[in-house]
Design an enzyme around this catalytic site. Structure first.
Site, mmCIF file in Angstrom:
data_model
loop_
_atom_site.group_PDB
_atom_site.id
_atom_site.type_symbol
_atom_site.label_atom_id
_atom_site.label_comp_id
_atom_site.label_asym_id
_atom_site.label_seq_id
_atom_site.Cartn_x
_atom_site.Cartn_y
_atom_site.Cartn_z
ATOM 1 N N ILE A 85 4.028 -0.786 -0.216
ATOM 2 C CA ILE A 85 4.661 -1.514 -1.314
ATOM 3 C C ILE A 85 3.626 -2.392 -2.003
ATOM 4 C CG2 ILE A 85 6.494 -3.152 -1.907
ATOM 5 C CD1 ILE A 85 7.691 -2.350 0.937
ATOM 6 N N CYS A 86 3.584 -2.303 -3.329
ATOM 7 C CA CYS A 86 2.711 -3.185 -4.103
ATOM 8 C C CYS A 86 3.537 -4.383 -4.547
ATOM 9 C CB CYS A 86 2.159 -2.436 -5.308
ATOM 10 S SG CYS A 86 1.103 -3.468 -6.316
ATOM 11 N N LEU A 87 3.342 -5.487 -3.870
ATOM 12 C CA LEU A 87 4.116 -6.690 -4.163
ATOM 13 C C LEU A 87 3.198 -7.881 -3.901
ATOM 14 C CD1 LEU A 87 6.997 -7.661 -4.875
ATOM 15 C CD2 LEU A 87 7.490 -7.707 -2.433
#
Length: 149
Positions: A85-87
């Site tokens: 996840i890109c967060l």
């Protein structure tokens, strides 16, 4: 293996007072490892889907962020094929003031508002930028195929 008080407190709160549409339960044999499910938010291409994730609290938690990954396949510009996840709060914007709950709510919010400008899955992001309607259609199809309860 003894756990820091903070992890015990957070776990108790997650179980006793779960966030809407989110459940997280620790493994009996490893209390730093959680099985998570997040319901796709209403009004998003992921609505009616239930997504399984794994969340792991590293030794350095809360000084470093939890490791979270989607186990359910999802068509989303900020989540890659491996479920990563890109967060920002899972990377450079992490703060020890944040909690497991905050992280899960942020991931749920990411499902409502994909951000193709900060992609992890570049092909999906390109699709979202070039033809958002069609990209959302594919997201809905994947949700029905892989995430229907």
């Amino acid at each position: 293996m003894s756990l820091p008080k903070r992890i015990i407190k957070e776990t108790e709160r997650l179980v006793a007072d779960p966030a809407p549409g989110i459940s997280a339960a620790p493994h009996e044999d490893n209390l730093r490892y959680f099985d998570v499910s997040i319901q796709g938010p209403d009004g998003s291409p992921f609505a009616n889907g239930v997504f399984r994730l794994e969340l792991f609290l590293p030794e350095e938690y809360p000084m470093s962020p939890p490791k979270v990954r989607f186990l359910t396949k999802i068509y989303h510009p900020n989540i890659d094929k491996l479920g990563r996840i890109c967060l920002d709060i899972l990377k450079d914007k992490w703060s020890p003031a944040l909690q497991i709950r905050t992280v899960l709510l942020s991931i749920q919010a990411l499902l409502s508002s994909p951000n193709p400008d900060d992609p992890l899955a570049t092909d999906v992001a390109k699709h979202y930028k070039e033809n958002e309607k069609d990209a959302q259609r594919v997201s809905r199809e994947w949700t029905e195929k892989y995430a229907s309860a």
